[in-house]
Design a protein around this motif. Structure first.
Motif, PDB file in Angstrom:
ATOM      1  N   ASP A  10       0.828  -1.196   0.000  1.00  0.00           N
ATOM      2  CA  ASP A  10       0.000   0.000   0.000  1.00  0.00           C
ATOM      3  C   ASP A  10       0.869   1.256   0.000  1.00  0.00           C
ATOM      4  OD1 ASP A  10      -2.375  -1.466   0.153  1.00  0.00           O
ATOM      5  OD2 ASP A  10      -2.253  -1.583   2.332  1.00  0.00           O
ATOM      6  N   PRO A  11       0.432   2.321  -0.667  1.00  0.00           N
ATOM      7  CA  PRO A  11       1.173   3.587  -0.645  1.00  0.00           C
ATOM      8  C   PRO A  11       1.255   4.150   0.777  1.00  0.00           C
ATOM      9  CG  PRO A  11      -0.486   3.602  -2.378  1.00  0.00           C
ATOM     10  CD  PRO A  11      -0.732   2.380  -1.544  1.00  0.00           C
ATOM     11  N   VAL A  12       2.215   5.019   1.014  1.00  0.00           N
ATOM     12  CA  VAL A  12       2.403   5.640   2.327  1.00  0.00           C
ATOM     13  C   VAL A  12       1.132   6.386   2.727  1.00  0.00           C
ATOM     14  CG1 VAL A  12       3.729   7.358   3.608  1.00  0.00           C
ATOM     15  CG2 VAL A  12       4.881   5.833   2.000  1.00  0.00           C
ATOM     16  N   GLY A  13       0.704   6.198   3.956  1.00  0.00           N
ATOM     17  CA  GLY A  13      -0.476   6.884   4.469  1.00  0.00           C
ATOM     18  C   GLY A  13      -1.745   6.062   4.377  1.00  0.00           C
TER      19      GLY A  13
ATOM     20  N   GLU B 132      -2.633  12.259   3.044  1.00  0.00           N
ATOM     21  CA  GLU B 132      -3.124  13.624   3.245  1.00  0.00           C
ATOM     22  C   GLU B 132      -3.502  14.232   1.899  1.00  0.00           C
ATOM     23  OE1 GLU B 132      -1.437  17.861   4.869  1.00  0.00           O
ATOM     24  OE2 GLU B 132      -0.637  16.038   5.774  1.00  0.00           O
ATOM     25  N   GLY B 133      -4.698  14.783   1.824  1.00  0.00           N
ATOM     26  CA  GLY B 133      -5.178  15.383   0.579  1.00  0.00           C
ATOM     27  C   GLY B 133      -5.630  14.358  -0.446  1.00  0.00           C
ATOM     28  N   GLY B 134      -5.585  13.081  -0.086  1.00  0.00           N
ATOM     29  CA  GLY B 134      -5.974  12.021  -1.011  1.00  0.00           C
ATOM     30  C   GLY B 134      -7.303  11.411  -0.626  1.00  0.00           C
ATOM     31  N   SER B 135      -7.581  10.281  -1.205  1.00  0.00           N
ATOM     32  CA  SER B 135      -8.810   9.566  -0.910  1.00  0.00           C
ATOM     33  C   SER B 135      -8.523   8.075  -0.837  1.00  0.00           C
ATOM     34  CB  SER B 135      -9.859   9.841  -1.990  1.00  0.00           C
ATOM     35  OG  SER B 135      -9.462   9.235  -3.202  1.00  0.00           O
ATOM     36  N   ALA B 136      -9.541   7.311  -0.458  1.00  0.00           N
ATOM     37  CA  ALA B 136      -9.374   5.867  -0.345  1.00  0.00           C
ATOM     38  C   ALA B 136      -8.986   5.240  -1.683  1.00  0.00           C
ATOM     39  CB  ALA B 136     -10.657   5.233   0.183  1.00  0.00           C
ATOM     40  N   SER B 137      -9.426   5.833  -2.796  1.00  0.00           N
ATOM     41  CA  SER B 137      -9.079   5.274  -4.104  1.00  0.00           C
ATOM     42  C   SER B 137      -7.575   5.375  -4.381  1.00  0.00           C
ATOM     43  CB  SER B 137      -9.880   5.952  -5.216  1.00  0.00           C
ATOM     44  OG  SER B 137      -9.547   7.314  -5.307  1.00  0.00           O
ATOM     45  N   ASP B 138      -6.881   6.307  -3.726  1.00  0.00           N
ATOM     46  CA  ASP B 138      -5.424   6.399  -3.878  1.00  0.00           C
ATOM     47  C   ASP B 138      -4.719   5.204  -3.274  1.00  0.00           C
ATOM     48  OD1 ASP B 138      -5.658   8.896  -5.118  1.00  0.00           O
ATOM     49  OD2 ASP B 138      -5.597   9.947  -3.193  1.00  0.00           O
ATOM     50  N   CYS B 139      -5.411   4.475  -2.413  1.00  0.00           N
ATOM     51  CA  CYS B 139      -4.850   3.286  -1.768  1.00  0.00           C
ATOM     52  C   CYS B 139      -5.191   2.009  -2.526  1.00  0.00           C
ATOM     53  CB  CYS B 139      -5.372   3.169  -0.345  1.00  0.00           C
ATOM     54  SG  CYS B 139      -4.929   4.557   0.715  1.00  0.00           S
ATOM     55  N   GLY B 140      -5.861   2.143  -3.680  1.00  0.00           N
ATOM     56  CA  GLY B 140      -6.272   0.959  -4.421  1.00  0.00           C
ATOM     57  C   GLY B 140      -7.526   0.371  -3.819  1.00  0.00           C
ATOM     58  N   TYR B 141      -8.342   1.208  -3.202  1.00  0.00           N
ATOM     59  CA  TYR B 141      -9.534   0.771  -2.492  1.00  0.00           C
ATOM     60  C   TYR B 141     -10.762   1.182  -3.280  1.00  0.00           C
ATOM     61  CZ  TYR B 141     -12.868   0.172   1.287  1.00  0.00           C
ATOM     62  OH  TYR B 141     -13.909  -0.235   2.049  1.00  0.00           O
TER      63      TYR B 141
END
Length: 75
Positions: free
Chosen positions: A25-28, A61-70
């Protein structure tokens, strides 16, 4: 083990069953699953052991759950 002669190469099929072998998973990004009543950290990119979609504790920060591959891709 002193040398690589004792190492056995895994087949592609067997590699799919290695625990922890999935994408990182990406950082955060922090997700979780429940096993009974016990909450434990889990990858955002894979389904929980019982087939449920993992919950999201936090994302970048400033992202969303979709940035995590979710949510994870359903096959």
């Amino acid at each position: 083990m002193r040398n690589l002669k004792e190492v056995q190469k895994l087949s592609r099929k067997d590699l799919k069953h290695v625990m922890g072998g999935g994408p990182i998973d990406p950082v955060g990004c922090n997700c979780f699953c429940y096993t009974g009543a016990v909450k434990s950290k889990h990858s955002c990119r894979t389904l929980c052991a019982d087939g449920a979609i993992p919950g999201v504790d936090s994302f970048p920060e400033g992202g969303s759950a979709s940035d995590c591959g979710y949510p994870p891709q359903l096959h």
